[in-house]
Design an enzyme around this catalytic site. Structure first.
Site, PDB file in Angstrom:
ATOM      1  N   ASP A 106      -2.462  10.641  -2.663  1.00 45.08           N
ATOM      2  CA  ASP A 106      -2.804   9.518  -3.546  1.00 45.08           C
ATOM      3  C   ASP A 106      -3.212   9.979  -4.930  1.00 45.08           C
ATOM      4  O   ASP A 106      -3.086   9.234  -5.903  1.00 45.08           O
ATOM      5  CB  ASP A 106      -3.928   8.686  -2.930  1.00 45.08           C
ATOM      6  CG  ASP A 106      -3.404   7.910  -1.732  1.00 45.08           C
ATOM      7  OD1 ASP A 106      -3.357   8.481  -0.637  1.00 45.08           O
ATOM      8  OD2 ASP A 106      -2.989   6.757  -1.940  1.00 45.08           O
ATOM      9  N   ARG A 128      -7.881  -1.090  -6.574  1.00 48.91           N
ATOM     10  CA  ARG A 128      -8.108   0.097  -5.735  1.00 48.91           C
ATOM     11  C   ARG A 128      -8.264   1.307  -6.668  1.00 48.91           C
ATOM     12  O   ARG A 128      -7.457   1.480  -7.583  1.00 48.91           O
ATOM     13  CB  ARG A 128      -6.932   0.350  -4.775  1.00 48.91           C
ATOM     14  CG  ARG A 128      -6.809  -0.699  -3.686  1.00 48.91           C
ATOM     15  CD  ARG A 128      -5.857  -0.235  -2.599  1.00 48.91           C
ATOM     16  NE  ARG A 128      -6.498   0.623  -1.633  1.00 48.91           N
ATOM     17  CZ  ARG A 128      -5.851   1.295  -0.680  1.00 48.91           C
ATOM     18  NH1 ARG A 128      -4.545   1.222  -0.579  1.00 48.91           N
ATOM     19  NH2 ARG A 128      -6.502   2.047   0.188  1.00 48.91           N
ATOM     20  N   GLN A 183      -2.422   2.926   9.902  1.00 52.14           N
ATOM     21  CA  GLN A 183      -1.122   3.004   9.221  1.00 52.14           C
ATOM     22  C   GLN A 183      -0.133   3.864  10.008  1.00 52.14           C
ATOM     23  O   GLN A 183       1.073   3.603   9.983  1.00 52.14           O
ATOM     24  CB  GLN A 183      -1.291   3.599   7.807  1.00 52.14           C
ATOM     25  CG  GLN A 183      -1.999   2.709   6.816  1.00 52.14           C
ATOM     26  CD  GLN A 183      -3.505   2.944   6.803  1.00 52.14           C
ATOM     27  OE1 GLN A 183      -4.089   3.371   7.787  1.00 52.14           O
ATOM     28  NE2 GLN A 183      -4.143   2.653   5.691  1.00 52.14           N
ATOM     29  N   ARG A 228       0.844  -1.194   0.000  1.00 51.05           N
ATOM     30  CA  ARG A 228       0.000   0.000   0.000  1.00 51.05           C
ATOM     31  C   ARG A 228       0.877   1.241   0.000  1.00 51.05           C
ATOM     32  O   ARG A 228       2.084   1.161   0.180  1.00 51.05           O
ATOM     33  CB  ARG A 228      -0.947  -0.006   1.206  1.00 51.05           C
ATOM     34  CG  ARG A 228      -0.189  -0.234   2.518  1.00 51.05           C
ATOM     35  CD  ARG A 228      -0.743   0.485   3.665  1.00 51.05           C
ATOM     36  NE  ARG A 228      -0.648   1.929   3.498  1.00 51.05           N
ATOM     37  CZ  ARG A 228       0.459   2.630   3.645  1.00 51.05           C
ATOM     38  NH1 ARG A 228       1.615   2.061   3.931  1.00 51.05           N
ATOM     39  NH2 ARG A 228       0.445   3.943   3.489  1.00 51.05           N
ATOM     40  N   GLY A 229       0.204   2.402  -0.186  1.00 50.74           N
ATOM     41  CA  GLY A 229       0.942   3.644  -0.374  1.00 50.74           C
ATOM     42  C   GLY A 229       1.017   3.857  -1.877  1.00 50.74           C
ATOM     43  O   GLY A 229       1.400   2.930  -2.609  1.00 50.74           O
ATOM     44  N   ALA A 230       0.625   5.056  -2.323  1.00 47.31           N
ATOM     45  CA  ALA A 230       0.455   5.286  -3.767  1.00 47.31           C
ATOM     46  C   ALA A 230       1.678   4.875  -4.602  1.00 47.31           C
ATOM     47  O   ALA A 230       1.552   4.069  -5.540  1.00 47.31           O
ATOM     48  CB  ALA A 230       0.062   6.740  -4.008  1.00 47.31           C
ATOM     49  N   LYS A 234      -5.157   9.851   2.715  1.00 49.89           N
ATOM     50  CA  LYS A 234      -5.834   9.009   3.711  1.00 49.89           C
ATOM     51  C   LYS A 234      -6.926   9.771   4.449  1.00 49.89           C
ATOM     52  O   LYS A 234      -6.746  10.935   4.803  1.00 49.89           O
ATOM     53  CB  LYS A 234      -4.782   8.495   4.696  1.00 49.89           C
ATOM     54  CG  LYS A 234      -5.276   7.603   5.796  1.00 49.89           C
ATOM     55  CD  LYS A 234      -6.155   6.463   5.349  1.00 49.89           C
ATOM     56  CE  LYS A 234      -5.561   5.600   4.270  1.00 49.89           C
ATOM     57  NZ  LYS A 234      -6.581   4.715   3.633  1.00 49.89           N
TER      58      LYS A 234
HETATM   59  O1  MRU Z   1      -4.913   3.182   2.110  1.00 51.05           O
HETATM   60  P1  MRU Z   1      -3.436   3.444   2.037  1.00 51.05           P
HETATM   61  O2  MRU Z   1      -2.718   3.020   3.254  1.00 51.05           O
HETATM   62  O3  MRU Z   1      -2.835   2.918   0.763  1.00 51.05           O
HETATM   63  O4  MRU Z   1      -3.357   5.021   1.960  1.00 51.05           O
HETATM   64  C1  MRU Z   1      -2.097   5.582   1.811  1.00 51.05           C
HETATM   65  C2  MRU Z   1      -2.074   7.046   1.941  1.00 51.05           C
HETATM   66  O5  MRU Z   1      -3.080   7.708   2.024  1.00 51.05           O
HETATM   67  C3  MRU Z   1      -0.708   7.660   1.863  1.00 51.05           C
HETATM   68  O6  MRU Z   1      -0.649   8.800   2.638  1.00 51.05           O
HETATM   69  C4  MRU Z   1      -0.455   8.009   0.405  1.00 51.05           C
HETATM   70  O7  MRU Z   1      -0.566   6.868  -0.409  1.00 51.05           O
HETATM   71  C5  MRU Z   1       0.852   8.581   0.202  1.00 51.05           C
HETATM   72  S1  MRU Z   1       2.059   7.285   0.279  1.00 51.05           S
HETATM   73  C6  MRU Z   1       3.486   7.909  -0.141  1.00 51.05           C
END
Ligand code: MRU
Length: 357
Positions: free
Chosen positions: A248, A100, A207, A57-59, A259
């Site tokens: 994201d 997603r 997270q 996870r994480g963009a 998030k």
């Molecule tokens: O649902 P997630 O944990 O994938 O959400 C992630 C976030 O919102 C992060 O802040 C975002 O992806 C930036 S990651 C560098």
């Protein structure tokens, strides 16, 4: 010594190809911080599940995983015929893209891999697969460089002794190496700067608690974990000089999806006169979205709120839950958007557009 601690956290292999290049090895982020477990993804279903269930996870990390996935899946298409190869490749990419919806890096990386295929129609399939291998490594290498540059720009906004509040996880696990939203914090630690960080726990999937406080603590950063509803008090106490978050998908006008809970932090920061910074690579900026209204927000399973991290459910089964995974921070609340190409200031319609000229 401090450098060693930071390096150990920032230089982890959170996503990589297996040695023979036929599968992906990732750290299962759902097991942290209690267990560091590497898992192997071999099929489209494995990758879809890993993204959907937030094992990866994480963009930016999702984009990197998608790039590697299309390379391993391309090798599994047994044909020499370009049309048959392309049709199957495209079908797999569409499937992964449905895992997603909000982080644009997923579709960005899939499109980039597909462009390699459509741009080389005249080559034998085996050669196209060779180019796909180069492309997925390039996506990863570029992300490493982008995260470093974002972290350097972000660091220029931090002073010795500052308190920084951050939300969710945008560090090494969510990206490559330093990270985006938390990248400047690791870089500050590496340079021996003393800062203190407040990490929102980030309900409902935690997270911030499970990943951000784990990474920052292990890197030797002075980190304090707070529940999301404590941010206002911490700001009122004068303990926060800036907020740093990842993103994201950023729309052309600067509205930024991140998030769930991020927009509330931005509203609080505005109230207390604290600068609010959004950090992300240009691959997270979607110029096709005019504003945040065009960003699709993922809705997730209500049981994540009621059951996921508790021994017993914390609410009746019959009680309705609303579980949006992201929210959009209005561009008017964002002090600057920090990319690998520099620091963008309002008006974002101009400063973001300039990045793509
Ligand atoms: O649902 P997630 O944990 O994938 O959400 C992630 C976030 O919102 C992060 O802040 C975002 O992806 C930036 S990651 C560098």
């Amino acid at each position: 010594m401090a450098n060693d601690r930071v390096r150990k956290v920032t230089h982890i292999d959170n996503i990589k190809l297996s040695e023979d290049g036929t599968s992906i090895i990732i750290i299962d982020q759902t097991k942290l911080p209690n267990q560091v477990e590497y898992i192997e993804l071999r099929t489209a279903q494995d990758v879809w599940d890993a993204i959907h269930l937030l094992k990866v996870r994480g963009a930016p990390a999702i984009g990197i995983a998608a790039g590697y996935a299309m390379y391993i899946l391309a090798q599994q298409i047994k044909t020499d015929d370009y049309r048959t190869f392309y049709n199957e490749f495209h079908r797999q990419a569409e499937y992964l893209n449905s895992s997603r919806p909000t982080a644009v890096n997923l579709s960005w990386a899939l499109k980039r891999m597909e462009k390699v295929v459509t741009g080389h129609k005249d080559l034998p399939v085996a050669e196209i697969i060779g180019l796909l291998e180069k492309e997925c490594h390039a996506i990863h290498e570029e992300d490493i460089a982008m995260c470093r540059a974002i972290s350097e720009y972000g660091l220029s906004l931090i002073k010795e002794g500052d308190g920084i509040l951050t939300h969710c996880n945008a560090g090494p696990l969510a990206t490559s190496r330093y990270g985006t939203g938390q990248g400047p914090l690791f870089l500050a630690a590496e340079k021996g700067m003393k800062i203190r960080v407040f990490a929102d726990e980030t309900r409902p999937l935690l997270q911030g608690a499970r990943l951000t406080s784990y990474e920052l603590y292990n890197a030797g950063v002075d980190v304090t974990l707070i529940c999301d509803n404590m941010a206002s008090l911490v700001m009122k106490n004068g303990w926060v000089q800036a907020c740093f978050v990842g993103c994201d998908r950023v729309a052309a006008n600067g509205d930024a999806a991140n998030k769930i809970g991020t927009s509330g932090v931005a509203i609080l920061a505005r109230h207390y006169g604290i600068p609010f910074y959004v950090l992300g690579p240009t691959s997270t900026i979607d110029m096709n979205c005019k504003s945040g209204d065009d960003i699709k927000i993922e809705l997730r399973d209500p049981d994540e709120i009621k059951e996921m991290f508790y021994e017993k459910p914390v609410a009746l089964k019959e009680v309705k839950c609303y579980n949006p995974s992201f929210d959009v921070t209005d561009h008017e609340l964002i002090t600057a958007i920090i990319t690998e190409k520099g620091i963008c200031r309002p008006p974002y319609t101009d400063s973001l557009a300039a990045l793509f000229k």
